[in-house]
Structure formats: structure tokens, C-alpha cells
Design a protein around this motif. Structure first.
Motif, PDB file in Angstrom:
ATOM      1  N   VAL A 204       0.928  -1.225  -0.046  1.00 27.67           N
ATOM      2  CA  VAL A 204      -0.092  -0.108  -0.125  1.00 27.67           C
ATOM      3  C   VAL A 204       0.712   1.305  -0.672  1.00 27.67           C
ATOM      4  CG1 VAL A 204      -1.898   1.646   1.719  1.00 27.67           C
ATOM      5  CG2 VAL A 204      -1.956  -0.789   1.484  1.00 27.67           C
ATOM      6  N   VAL A 205       0.678   1.979  -0.664  1.00 26.27           N
ATOM      7  CA  VAL A 205       1.319   3.389  -0.780  1.00 26.27           C
ATOM      8  C   VAL A 205       0.416   4.712  -0.429  1.00 26.27           C
ATOM      9  CG1 VAL A 205       2.536   5.038  -2.154  1.00 26.27           C
ATOM     10  CG2 VAL A 205       3.267   2.265  -2.162  1.00 26.27           C
ATOM     11  N   GLY A 206       1.137   5.429   0.135  1.00 26.53           N
ATOM     12  CA  GLY A 206      -0.383   6.473   0.618  1.00 26.53           C
ATOM     13  C   GLY A 206       0.355   7.908   0.318  1.00 26.53           C
ATOM     14  N   TYR A 207      -0.856   9.231  -0.273  1.00 30.10           N
ATOM     15  CA  TYR A 207       0.569  10.319  -0.239  1.00 30.10           C
ATOM     16  C   TYR A 207      -0.982  11.473   0.502  1.00 30.10           C
ATOM     17  CZ  TYR A 207       1.941  14.425  -2.479  1.00 30.10           C
ATOM     18  OH  TYR A 207       1.854  15.951  -2.207  1.00 30.10           O
ATOM     19  N   ARG A 208      -0.240  11.677   2.201  1.00 29.99           N
ATOM     20  CA  ARG A 208      -1.365  12.467   2.473  1.00 29.99           C
ATOM     21  C   ARG A 208      -2.260  12.204   2.653  1.00 29.99           C
ATOM     22  NH1 ARG A 208      -0.052  18.779   1.364  1.00 29.99           N
ATOM     23  NH2 ARG A 208       2.155  18.915   1.125  1.00 29.99           N
ATOM     24  N   ALA A 209      -2.668  10.832   3.458  1.00 26.99           N
ATOM     25  CA  ALA A 209      -3.812   9.965   3.222  1.00 26.99           C
ATOM     26  C   ALA A 209      -4.708  10.345   5.062  1.00 26.99           C
ATOM     27  CB  ALA A 209      -3.618   8.831   4.322  1.00 26.99           C
ATOM     28  N   GLU A 210      -5.956  10.257   5.017  1.00 24.24           N
ATOM     29  CA  GLU A 210      -6.841  10.657   5.836  1.00 24.24           C
ATOM     30  C   GLU A 210      -6.544  10.007   6.957  1.00 24.24           C
ATOM     31  OE1 GLU A 210      -9.703  12.806   5.071  1.00 24.24           O
ATOM     32  OE2 GLU A 210      -8.711  13.009   2.849  1.00 24.24           O
ATOM     33  N   ALA A 211      -7.004  11.041   7.589  1.00 27.60           N
ATOM     34  CA  ALA A 211      -6.331  10.634   8.869  1.00 27.60           C
ATOM     35  C   ALA A 211      -7.408   8.833   9.794  1.00 27.60           C
ATOM     36  CB  ALA A 211      -6.187  11.817  10.018  1.00 27.60           C
ATOM     37  N   VAL A 212      -9.138   9.812   9.614  1.00 26.52           N
ATOM     38  CA  VAL A 212     -10.029   9.094  10.457  1.00 26.52           C
ATOM     39  C   VAL A 212      -9.819   7.432   9.744  1.00 26.52           C
ATOM     40  CG1 VAL A 212     -11.945   8.195   9.990  1.00 26.52           C
ATOM     41  CG2 VAL A 212     -11.398  10.698  10.612  1.00 26.52           C
ATOM     42  N   ASP A 213      -8.754   7.402   8.868  1.00 23.53           N
ATOM     43  CA  ASP A 213      -9.108   6.369   8.183  1.00 23.53           C
ATOM     44  C   ASP A 213      -7.828   5.137   8.027  1.00 23.53           C
ATOM     45  OD1 ASP A 213      -8.214   6.941   5.979  1.00 23.53           O
ATOM     46  OD2 ASP A 213      -9.785   6.814   4.984  1.00 23.53           O
ATOM     47  N   LEU A 214      -7.083   6.076   8.905  1.00 26.61           N
ATOM     48  CA  LEU A 214      -5.161   5.706   8.483  1.00 26.61           C
ATOM     49  C   LEU A 214      -4.835   4.706   9.658  1.00 26.61           C
ATOM     50  CD1 LEU A 214      -2.366   5.264   7.191  1.00 26.61           C
ATOM     51  CD2 LEU A 214      -2.120   7.410   8.506  1.00 26.61           C
ATOM     52  N   PRO A 215      -5.106   5.065  11.090  1.00 25.23           N
ATOM     53  CA  PRO A 215      -4.871   4.084  12.306  1.00 25.23           C
ATOM     54  C   PRO A 215      -5.004   2.823  12.678  1.00 25.23           C
ATOM     55  CG  PRO A 215      -6.204   6.029  12.896  1.00 25.23           C
ATOM     56  CD  PRO A 215      -6.321   6.096  11.177  1.00 25.23           C
ATOM     57  N   GLY A 216      -6.370   2.670  12.520  1.00 24.66           N
ATOM     58  CA  GLY A 216      -6.841   1.242  12.408  1.00 24.66           C
ATOM     59  C   GLY A 216      -6.261   0.218  11.495  1.00 24.66           C
ATOM     60  N   GLY A 217      -6.402   0.803  10.521  1.00 29.79           N
ATOM     61  CA  GLY A 217      -5.916  -0.692   9.054  1.00 29.79           C
ATOM     62  C   GLY A 217      -4.127  -0.986   9.355  1.00 29.79           C
TER      63      GLY A 217
END
Length: 269
Positions: A204-217
Motif C-alpha cells: 500500500v502506498v499512501g500520499y497525504r492519507a486521511e487521518a480517520v481511516d489510517l490508524p486502524g488499518g
């Protein structure tokens, strides 16, 4: 804080929200645009209300950050829940059954508990920091996906506020398209983390990812043994206090992550 109890509450709440989504989706639902152009449906709001009611009843002293209703609770609380009631709203809106429910519990910004539930497949993944990840069949082992001759399969995610003409995005996507067998844009970042944790994709490559759906996954992938590093090469722990410009990462098995880091570094120079 009893994280085993928190996991039980979160899993039961996510699965109840999943049942709501699965049962109501075929009957139709209202869709409207949010500020910024993203979508929200009646199902997002109904699932979020269910999740918030359960979390607040079990943990009234905790702060909550929810996708649709924003921040509530004590701003000074050490424990914060992040609630994504329907990750994949755009998919559901066009009839594509690719969406999940996501919850995360963070202590002073560090993810300690993550839960992702797939309503369509009726499957749940969860993780507690330092205790490994659990899937529908029990503990999730480190994925051992054989590397094919045509490159890795990569899921791409970016924040809602990233513009279409962002030069870094154009450069990154072009580099990944050349290197990868396939680049998936799932419109459901939490689903990408689950696919990575169970070995269906390579990165998975993320760029300026959203905060709400980031920590759990992210926590589920880390506890399954995957390596997550920022574009600067440092370990990336998904701390919720990071500004959007620093929520850039590569997540993959340890033997692949350096190769992908070199690729994104070259693309963003």
C-alpha cells in the motif's frame, strides 16, 4: 485501559453497523455531495450513529473523531476513537459492493486497537498493539505472497484534499504504473490494508492519507508483520497528530519495502 474489552466492544459495534449496511443497501438510500466533492449517504449517517451510541455508552470519558459528525467528547482525553462508518461510500453509491466499517482506538495519538469489518463478506479483522492481528480464522500470519515476474500489486490511497494536478501525485503514479503489475485505486483505504494483511496484494502506498481511516488499518497490517515506513525511510506508526503533508508511507513485506521506497524517493525528488 482494558484493551481486550475495548476490542470486544469495537468488534461487536462494527459488525452491527455492517449488518445495518448490508440489510439496508439493497433498498436504496439518499446520496448527497459533501463540501470538497466527496459523497455521503443516509447509510453512512445511520451506521455512524450506531457506532457512536455504542462507543459512548461503553467509554463515556473517551474523545471521538467520526468521519461525518466530527469531534466530540473531552478534548483533553488521552484515549480517542476514530470512526469510519462506511469506508467506500463512492463504491456503494455506484452499486459496487466494496466497502468496510473501520474503528481505531488511540492513546495520545498512537494506535492501540484497530478493527475493520467487511459487511459483504461478513468478515472481521482486528489488532491490539503488541498482540498480533486476528482475522476470521484466528491469528493472521505474516503474508508470504510469491513475487511474480511482472512486479507487485499495489493499492494506492490519497487524501481527499489532494488536487488532480498535484505534481507529486502525477510523478508517483507514473512511477508505480511502470514498476507494478497493477495499481489499485479502491476508494476504500481500509480495504487495502486488509488485502495487504492477508496477502492478497503486495503493498500500500499512501500520499497525504486521511487521518480517520489510517490508524486502524495500519495497525492491523503492522501486527500481521508488514513493514510501514514514511517516504523519509523512517518507521511510520500512524500517529494521529501528524499533519497531512507527513502522512506519506509505503507498507509492504520487509523484503519489498526498500525497493518501493527507492522508487517513491526517486519519483518525488
Amino acid at each position: 485501559m482494558d484493551l481486550d474489552h475495548a476490542r470486544r466492544v469495537a468488534v461487536e459495534a462494527a459488525e452491527a453497523a455492517g449488518t445495518l449496511l448490508r440489510e439496508r443497501a439493497p433498498g436504496g438510500f439518499g446520496v448527497r455531495a459533501k463540501e470538497g466533492g466527496d459523497l455521503v449517504t443516509d447509510l453512512d449517517l445511520a451506521a455512524e450513529k450506531l457506532l457512536l451510541d455504542r462507543i459512548r455508552a461503553a467509554f463515556p470519558e473517551h474523545r471521538v473523531v467520526a468521519e461525518e459528525s466530527g469531534v466530540s467528547g473531552d478534548s483533553a482525553a488521552a484515549w480517542t476513537w476514530f470512526v469510519d462508518p462506511l469506508d467506500g461510500t463512492n463504491n456503494l453509491a455506484i452499486g459496487l459492493p466494496l466497502y468496510v466499517v473501520g474503528l481505531a482506538l488511540c492513546h495520545q495519538g498512537l494506535p492501540r486497537l484497530g478493527v475493520v469489518h467487511d459487511p459483504v463478506g461478513r468478515q472481521t479483522w482486528s489488532a491490539v498493539r503488541g498482540r498480533g492481528a486476528l482475522g476470521p480464522r484466528g491469528p493472521v500470519p505474516l503474508p508470504r505472497r510469491p513475487r511474480g515476474p511482472h512486479g507487485p500489486v499495489i493499492a494506492w490511497t490519497q487524501g481527499h484534499d489532494v488536487s488532480r494536478d498535484d505534481p507529486a501525485v502525477r510523478s508517483l503514479k507514473a512511477a508505480l504504473d511502470v514498476r507494478a503489475r497493477r495499481v489499485l485505486q479502491l476508494w476504500a483505504p481500509l480495504l487495502g490494508w486488509v488485502l495487504l494483511a492477508r496477502g492478497d496484494i503486495d503493498a500500500v502506498v499512501g500520499y497525504r492519507a486521511e487521518a480517520v481511516d489510517l490508524p486502524g488499518g495500519l495497525l492491523i497490517a503492522q501486527e500481521a508483520g508488514l513493514c510501514v515506513r514514511g517516504f523519509d525511510g523512517e518507521l511510520f506508526d500512524g500517529h494521529t497528530g501528524l499533519p497531512a503533508r507527513r502522512r506519506n508511507f509505503v507498507a509492504a513485506c520487509p523484503e519489498l519495502v526498500d525497493d518501493l521506497l527507492g522508487l517513491v524517493t526517486a519519483a518525488t525528488r
